[in-house]
Scaffold this active site. Structure first.
Site, mmCIF file in Angstrom:
data_model
loop_
_atom_site.group_PDB
_atom_site.id
_atom_site.type_symbol
_atom_site.label_atom_id
_atom_site.label_comp_id
_atom_site.label_asym_id
_atom_site.label_seq_id
_atom_site.Cartn_x
_atom_site.Cartn_y
_atom_site.Cartn_z
ATOM 1 C CE LYS A 121 30.964 132.179 13.920
ATOM 2 N NZ LYS A 121 28.873 131.530 14.473
ATOM 3 N N GLY B 197 22.821 124.849 18.710
ATOM 4 C CA GLY B 197 23.875 125.681 19.952
ATOM 5 C C GLY B 197 22.485 126.065 21.722
ATOM 6 C CG LEU C 198 25.495 122.461 13.900
ATOM 7 C CD1 LEU C 198 26.382 123.837 14.014
ATOM 8 C CD2 LEU C 198 24.793 123.594 12.723
ATOM 9 C CE1 TYR D 91 33.701 131.745 16.152
ATOM 10 C CE2 TYR D 91 34.193 133.937 15.739
ATOM 11 C CZ TYR D 91 33.349 132.492 16.203
ATOM 12 O OH TYR D 91 32.631 133.193 16.674
ATOM 13 C CG LEU E 143 22.239 130.577 18.050
ATOM 14 C CD1 LEU E 143 21.565 131.291 18.854
ATOM 15 C CD2 LEU E 143 22.010 132.391 17.011
ATOM 16 C CG HIS F 151 26.511 138.370 21.974
ATOM 17 N ND1 HIS F 151 27.153 138.900 20.983
ATOM 18 C CD2 HIS F 151 25.676 138.204 22.516
ATOM 19 C CE1 HIS F 151 26.994 137.409 20.409
ATOM 20 N NE2 HIS F 151 26.105 137.132 21.301
ATOM 21 C CB THR G 168 24.560 123.254 25.735
ATOM 22 O OG1 THR G 168 25.377 123.612 24.176
ATOM 23 C CG2 THR G 168 23.778 121.818 25.856
ATOM 24 C CB SER H 293 31.095 136.733 14.212
ATOM 25 O OG SER H 293 32.264 136.839 15.415
ATOM 26 C CB ALA I 68 29.999 127.986 16.565
ATOM 27 C CD GLU J 45 37.125 137.832 16.789
ATOM 28 O OE1 GLU J 45 38.491 136.724 16.514
ATOM 29 O OE2 GLU J 45 37.361 139.040 17.421
ATOM 30 N NE ARG K 250 30.623 136.158 25.925
ATOM 31 C CZ ARG K 250 31.389 136.218 24.948
ATOM 32 N NH1 ARG K 250 30.579 134.039 24.256
ATOM 33 N NH2 ARG K 250 32.454 136.594 24.021
HETATM 34 P P1 NDP Z 1 28.610 129.294 22.716
HETATM 35 O O1 NDP Z 1 30.343 128.763 22.484
HETATM 36 O O2 NDP Z 1 28.236 129.457 24.342
HETATM 37 O O3 NDP Z 1 27.963 128.450 22.432
HETATM 38 C C1 NDP Z 1 28.075 127.367 21.820
HETATM 39 C C2 NDP Z 1 27.048 125.886 21.027
HETATM 40 O O4 NDP Z 1 27.546 125.629 19.975
HETATM 41 C C3 NDP Z 1 27.209 125.309 21.853
HETATM 42 O O5 NDP Z 1 25.332 125.170 22.150
HETATM 43 C C4 NDP Z 1 27.450 124.179 21.506
HETATM 44 O O6 NDP Z 1 27.215 122.569 21.837
HETATM 45 C C5 NDP Z 1 26.863 124.273 20.391
HETATM 46 N N1 NDP Z 1 27.987 123.279 19.705
HETATM 47 C C6 NDP Z 1 29.207 123.220 19.084
HETATM 48 N N2 NDP Z 1 29.794 121.971 18.564
HETATM 49 C C7 NDP Z 1 28.468 121.363 17.420
HETATM 50 C C8 NDP Z 1 28.341 120.821 16.851
HETATM 51 N N3 NDP Z 1 29.230 120.173 16.463
HETATM 52 N N4 NDP Z 1 26.895 120.854 16.288
HETATM 53 C C9 NDP Z 1 25.942 121.230 17.371
HETATM 54 N N5 NDP Z 1 25.860 122.687 18.106
HETATM 55 C C10 NDP Z 1 27.687 122.241 18.564
HETATM 56 O O7 NDP Z 1 28.456 130.344 21.682
HETATM 57 P P2 NDP Z 1 27.685 131.937 21.454
HETATM 58 O O8 NDP Z 1 26.332 131.542 22.669
HETATM 59 O O9 NDP Z 1 28.531 132.837 23.188
HETATM 60 O O10 NDP Z 1 27.390 131.893 20.584
HETATM 61 C C11 NDP Z 1 26.271 131.385 19.604
HETATM 62 C C12 NDP Z 1 26.777 131.922 17.991
HETATM 63 O O11 NDP Z 1 27.272 133.144 18.257
HETATM 64 C C13 NDP Z 1 27.829 130.544 18.295
HETATM 65 O O12 NDP Z 1 27.596 130.696 16.197
HETATM 66 C C14 NDP Z 1 29.254 132.011 18.071
HETATM 67 O O13 NDP Z 1 30.268 132.014 16.813
HETATM 68 C C15 NDP Z 1 28.062 132.732 17.529
HETATM 69 N N6 NDP Z 1 28.827 134.712 18.094
HETATM 70 C C16 NDP Z 1 29.127 134.824 19.546
HETATM 71 C C17 NDP Z 1 29.198 136.042 20.145
HETATM 72 C C18 NDP Z 1 29.290 136.573 21.325
HETATM 73 O O14 NDP Z 1 29.521 137.746 21.629
HETATM 74 N N7 NDP Z 1 28.879 135.829 22.100
HETATM 75 C C19 NDP Z 1 29.233 136.917 18.851
HETATM 76 C C20 NDP Z 1 29.277 136.285 17.249
HETATM 77 C C21 NDP Z 1 28.552 135.802 16.562
HETATM 78 P P3 NDP Z 1 27.775 121.981 23.148
HETATM 79 O O15 NDP Z 1 27.379 122.448 24.430
HETATM 80 O O16 NDP Z 1 27.329 120.427 22.550
HETATM 81 O O17 NDP Z 1 29.281 121.960 22.746
HETATM 82 P P1 GDR Z 2 37.043 136.979 21.416
HETATM 83 O O1 GDR Z 2 36.283 137.455 23.190
HETATM 84 O O2 GDR Z 2 38.111 136.338 21.085
HETATM 85 O O3 GDR Z 2 36.652 138.673 21.231
HETATM 86 O O4 GDR Z 2 35.240 136.397 20.497
HETATM 87 P P2 GDR Z 2 37.433 136.845 23.748
HETATM 88 O O5 GDR Z 2 36.637 137.140 25.386
HETATM 89 O O6 GDR Z 2 38.312 135.135 24.244
HETATM 90 O O7 GDR Z 2 38.634 137.705 23.675
HETATM 91 C C1 GDR Z 2 38.743 139.394 23.805
HETATM 92 C C2 GDR Z 2 39.812 139.283 23.948
HETATM 93 O O8 GDR Z 2 40.634 139.602 25.622
HETATM 94 C C3 GDR Z 2 42.107 139.357 24.729
HETATM 95 N N1 GDR Z 2 42.585 138.561 26.396
HETATM 96 C C4 GDR Z 2 42.468 137.616 26.895
HETATM 97 N N2 GDR Z 2 40.591 136.445 25.821
HETATM 98 C C5 GDR Z 2 40.221 135.519 27.269
HETATM 99 N N3 GDR Z 2 39.843 134.849 26.478
HETATM 100 N N4 GDR Z 2 41.163 134.601 27.630
HETATM 101 C C6 GDR Z 2 42.576 135.942 28.591
HETATM 102 O O9 GDR Z 2 43.261 135.763 29.292
HETATM 103 C C7 GDR Z 2 43.057 137.184 27.837
HETATM 104 N N5 GDR Z 2 43.605 138.497 27.848
HETATM 105 C C8 GDR Z 2 43.612 138.783 26.787
HETATM 106 C C9 GDR Z 2 42.015 138.339 23.915
HETATM 107 O O10 GDR Z 2 42.684 138.559 23.339
HETATM 108 C C10 GDR Z 2 41.180 138.578 22.695
HETATM 109 O O11 GDR Z 2 41.680 139.875 22.110
HETATM 110 C C11 GDR Z 2 34.342 136.340 20.832
HETATM 111 C C12 GDR Z 2 33.587 135.303 20.931
HETATM 112 O O12 GDR Z 2 32.207 135.071 21.294
HETATM 113 C C13 GDR Z 2 33.518 134.678 19.612
HETATM 114 O O13 GDR Z 2 32.976 133.402 19.363
HETATM 115 C C14 GDR Z 2 33.068 135.896 18.635
HETATM 116 O O14 GDR Z 2 32.496 136.408 17.597
HETATM 117 C C15 GDR Z 2 32.865 137.304 18.948
HETATM 118 O O15 GDR Z 2 33.788 137.291 20.314
HETATM 119 C C16 GDR Z 2 32.428 138.462 18.414
#
Ligand code: NDP
Ligand code: GDR
Length: 328
Positions: free
Chosen positions: A155, A8, A57, A151, A78, A181, A10, A127, A80, A129, A186
């Protein structure tokens, strides 16, 4: 020199974690997906010291190849398919990568470790979630899981598989249950960045309105830079364990809009936001708020950026980016 392998790279967290590990003197390796990943250039620019290995993955042999080359002391999983809304329309690929991908990563580490199951320490990106239709407020490590999306279900699988590998094979496998976060890095599909980019464009006269889904959902939002520090701290413990990482504060999407618009001098945003059913979800997670007491006590971890600071940081970054793109 300790070494680490990250999946993860990127994504938002991959870049922050790589920067953190490099600053701590690690030899950092990462797995990058695809023949010609468009984000490779970004990774090479932001963290030029990282050695990249091609892999996916869903492909165990590619993970084995990377791990044998990197010989890591720590493995951070990381990678996903991480966008919740997308997971209903692409439930199979989400399950395959976000769920089964964890099994592949654990299996690659287990096979690499051989007779010494703790040779490589493992971090799983679980997560909030997983709490979904929450059964307790606030949520902590013992709260019953009730995922509300493909999703979230994937998880939960990864989370329990991580615990199972720890209990079955004695691996040092920890799971961080991280609440939302955010940061200027983002992805644009997530609600915070979608709002801060649109608000910046509206302030610059480049856009009139923003189309949104459910404005009543509440999230516990923290800063990604703080959260990768918690990941690292988990792997420095003698014993592997599971930890909730959260700020302990919750805010609605309306609060997010309030802070972002106010930061550019717009107090009443009612004419700027249109509700669009396309952004509503088949099942919503209404309220998330985490209790990170265990992480505070055992890891000495605490967030350093509050909600308003986070949103303002993102709006400022988007203002600069949008100005540059528009040549203003
Ligand atoms: P992003 O969506 O920004 O990044 C996801 C990463 O996963 C990218 O680098 C993507 O690569 C890679 N990926 C996707 N498909 C595959 C695959 N088949 N094999 C290998 N790598 C793959 O996520 P975040 O950085 O925000 O989050 C990191 C992790 O934490 C994730 O697992 C997410 O579900 C989890 N998480 C995130 C939270 C958040 O609020 N940000 C909260 C809780 C958990 P590519 O560029 O190639 O698509
Ligand atoms: P989430 O994040 O689903 O919590 O998952 P997201 O920012 O997509 O949504 C948060 C909340 O906002 C509401 N919402 C909208 N969401 C998006 N994306 N676009 C809209 O226009 C919009 N309007 C309202 C959604 O319904 C939701 O309630 C993120 C991801 O990073 C997951 O990979 C991670 O595990 C969890 O956070 C913790």
């Amino acid at each position: 020199m300790p070494s680490a392998l990250i999946t993860g790279i990127t994504g938002q967290d991959g870049l922050y974690l790589a920067e953190l590990l490099i600053s701590k003197g690690y030899d950092v390796h990462a797995i990058i997906r695809g023949q010609n990943n468009p984000k490779r250039e970004l990774v090479e620019r932001v963290v030029p010291g990282v050695t990249l290995h091609t892999g996916d993955l869903t492909d165990l042999s590619s993970l084995m190849r990377a791990i044998n080359a990197a010989q890591p002391d720590e493995f951070y999983n990381l990678g996903a398919v991480s966008f919740v809304a997308y997971s209903w329309e692409n439930a199979f690929v989400t399950s395959d990568v976000t769920g089964m991908g964890v099994l592949n990563a654990l299996e690659a580490v287990r096979l690499y470790c051989g007779d010494d199951p703790t040779k490589t320490r493992f971090y799983q990106a679980s997560s909030s979630e997983m709490f979904g239709k929450v059964q307790q407020v606030p949520q902590d490590e013992s709260t019953l899981l009730w995922p509300r999306s493909p999703y979230g279900v994937a998880k939960v699988y990864g989370h329990y598989m991580t615990i199972n590998y720890r209990e079955s094979y004695g691996m040092h496998a920890s799971s961080g249950i991280l609440f939302n976060h955010e940061s200027p890095r983002r992805g644009p599909e997530f609600v915070t960045r979608k709002v801060t980019t649109a608000v910046a464009r509206i302030a610059l006269g480049l856009q009139e309105t923003i189309a949104m889904g459910n404005l009543d959902a509440k999230r516990d939002w923290g800063y990604a830079g703080d959260y990768v520090e918690a990941m690292w701290r988990m792997l420095q413990q003698d014993e592997a364990d599971d930890y909730v990482i959260a700020t302990g504060e919750t805010h609605s999407i309306r609060d997010l809009l309030d802070v972002a618009f106010r930061h550019v001098g717009i107090d009443d945003w009612s004419q700027r936001v249109v509700q669009d059913p396309r952004f509503m979800r088949p099942a919503e997670v209404d309220l998330l708020i985490g209790d990170a007491s265990k992480a505070r006590e055992r890891l000495g971890w605490a967030p350093t950026v509050d909600f308003a600071e986070l949103v303002q940081m993102m709006v400022d970054s988007d203002l600069a980016e949008q100005r540059a793109l528009a040549g203003k």
